[in-house]
Enzyme design. Structure first.
Site, PDB file in Angstrom:
ATOM      1  N   TYR A  53       0.828  -1.196   0.000  1.00 47.68           N
ATOM      2  CA  TYR A  53       0.000   0.000   0.000  1.00 47.68           C
ATOM      3  C   TYR A  53       0.874   1.262   0.000  1.00 47.68           C
ATOM      4  CZ  TYR A  53      -4.153  -2.825   1.039  1.00 47.68           C
ATOM      5  OH  TYR A  53      -5.181  -3.735   0.997  1.00 47.68           O
ATOM      6  N   SER A 211     -13.749  -4.075  -0.229  1.00 42.06           N
ATOM      7  CA  SER A 211     -14.602  -3.356  -1.186  1.00 42.06           C
ATOM      8  C   SER A 211     -16.081  -3.575  -0.873  1.00 42.06           C
ATOM      9  CB  SER A 211     -14.316  -3.787  -2.630  1.00 42.06           C
ATOM     10  OG  SER A 211     -14.880  -2.884  -3.555  1.00 42.06           O
ATOM     11  N   PRO A 212     -16.502  -3.299   0.366  1.00 42.31           N
ATOM     12  CA  PRO A 212     -17.890  -3.567   0.754  1.00 42.31           C
ATOM     13  C   PRO A 212     -18.917  -2.717   0.011  1.00 42.31           C
ATOM     14  CG  PRO A 212     -16.798  -2.276   2.445  1.00 42.31           C
ATOM     15  CD  PRO A 212     -15.726  -2.696   1.477  1.00 42.31           C
ATOM     16  N   LEU A 213     -18.465  -1.609  -0.591  1.00 39.74           N
ATOM     17  CA  LEU A 213     -19.380  -0.742  -1.344  1.00 39.74           C
ATOM     18  C   LEU A 213     -19.029  -0.728  -2.829  1.00 39.74           C
ATOM     19  CD1 LEU A 213     -19.607   2.198   1.215  1.00 39.74           C
ATOM     20  CD2 LEU A 213     -21.168   0.263   0.928  1.00 39.74           C
ATOM     21  N   GLY A 215     -16.301  -0.171  -4.667  1.00 37.05           N
ATOM     22  CA  GLY A 215     -15.620   1.001  -5.208  1.00 37.05           C
ATOM     23  C   GLY A 215     -16.441   2.268  -5.188  1.00 37.05           C
ATOM     24  N   GLY A 216     -17.426   2.324  -4.297  1.00 35.57           N
ATOM     25  CA  GLY A 216     -18.264   3.526  -4.172  1.00 35.57           C
ATOM     26  C   GLY A 216     -19.581   3.448  -4.910  1.00 35.57           C
ATOM     27  N   LEU A 217     -19.812   2.398  -5.690  1.00 33.76           N
ATOM     28  CA  LEU A 217     -21.070   2.296  -6.441  1.00 33.76           C
ATOM     29  C   LEU A 217     -22.274   2.186  -5.515  1.00 33.76           C
ATOM     30  CD1 LEU A 217     -20.390  -0.024  -9.506  1.00 33.76           C
ATOM     31  CD2 LEU A 217     -20.317   2.453  -9.347  1.00 33.76           C
TER      32      LEU A 217
END
Length: 330
Positions: A53, A211-213, A215-217
């Protein structure tokens, strides 16, 4: 804050895991330190990072930021269940990538130095290494554990059969083996329900969705688009995915509006309601984003809402919410 055990271990972790991937590339070091302090104030004790990272090969920028935060003292390290990862390339020479015994040893020592700590709570393999035998991997991890440099071992992005392979190899060595798996999982990406989650449940692993969302979608992308606000969902792969799922996302945002809840909070609440999920990884870029996520812990989705979410985002496989092989056979 609610806490749960990480899989079959006695280790207690918060139901939300602070992801640090934005620290450095998106979030300044002072702001990153402030976000970590606020996470502790809110009871979040589970932090996730990786040696790659920061995205400058070999630098481990994000680990360095966390290390300088730990160095401030005040119980910061002691209050943190620290998870980091190895596998990705940290240099251009051979043996600076993957899961050879040599790279496991070197990568761990380098992470410890950057993180300014003498142990890692959860040392995760960022990806399966198809070229290194499990006997070699487990022997290297056993040595690190005997030296007190790591406490637990986890996997990330493993298939169900990789988890089984790893655990049976560990069992033959009378070693604890994996205690967690970290995979992409959200309303739009439900493939882990076929075989990964059943394997996780069978072997007593904690499950940590990244990535629970998506990538923001799932965080109100269309609303932000209309408002003219910047969003990760408007960039690159996320933008293409938004165009593909625009109608579904529109219906999802309307459902959330009818519930009186933010789409991001509903997406996290859905994950928290899923069997086997330990702690979704939240990756706030700002303090406001971190503070907002706590609302997800208080949302209880009704059976009617859960059923509607399944209609909008069907489980993988033609036969509905079933594990393999029933998902695609009988």
């Amino acid at each position: 804050m609610d806490y749960t055990h990480l899989g079959r271990t006695g280790l207690s972790v918060s139901r939300l895991c602070l992801g640090t991937m934005n620290f450095g590339p998106e979030t300044t070091e002072p702001d990153s330190h402030a976000i970590m302090d606020r996470a502790h104030e809110q009871g979040i004790n589970f932090f996730d990072t990786a040696n790659v990272y920061g995205w400058e090969k070999g630098e481990g920028i994000t680990e360095q930021i966390i290390g300088r935060w730990f160095a401030q003292g005040g119980g910061r390290r002691e209050k943190t269940v620290l998870a980091t990862k190895l596998y990705g390339s940290m240099g251009d020479w051979p043996n600076e990538t993957f899961l050879s015994a040599l790279n496991i040893r070197r990568a761990c020592d380098a992470s410890l130095k950057r993180l300014q700590t003498d142990y890692i709570d959860l040392y995760q393999m960022h990806h399966v290494d198809r070229s290194t035998p499990w006997e070699e991997i487990w022997e290297a991890m056993e040595v690190l554990r005997q030296q007190g440099k790591i406490l637990y071992v986890g996997s990330s992005n493993f298939a169900g059969w990789h988890i089984a392979q790893a655990q049976e190899a560990a069992r033959a060595r009378h070693f604890l083996g994996l205690v967690s798996e970290q995979s992409i999982y959200n309303l739009l990406t439900r493939w882990v329900e076929l075989e990964v989650l059943p394997a996780v449940e069978h072997y007593g692993l904690g499950f940590i969705p990244w990535s629970p969302l998506h990538g923001g979608l799932l965080s109100g992308a269309l609303r932000k688009e209309k408002e003219g606000g910047g969003s990760r969902s408007g960039k690159g792969r996320s933008s293409e995915s938004l165009d593909e799922h625009r109608e579904t996302i529109e219906a999802y945002e309307q459902l959330c509006a009818d519930l009186g809840e933010d789409p991001a909070h509903v997406g996290l609440a859905w994950l928290l309601s899923r069997p086997g999920v330990t702690a979704p990884i939240i990756g706030p870029r700002t303090m406001e984003q971190l503070d907002g996520t706590l609302r997800a812990l208080d949302i209880e989705l009704s059976e009617e809402t859960l059923a509607r979410l399944d209609e909008l985002f069907p489980p993988a496989g033609p036969n509905g919410a079933k594990p393999a092989p029933e998902a695609y056979a009988w």
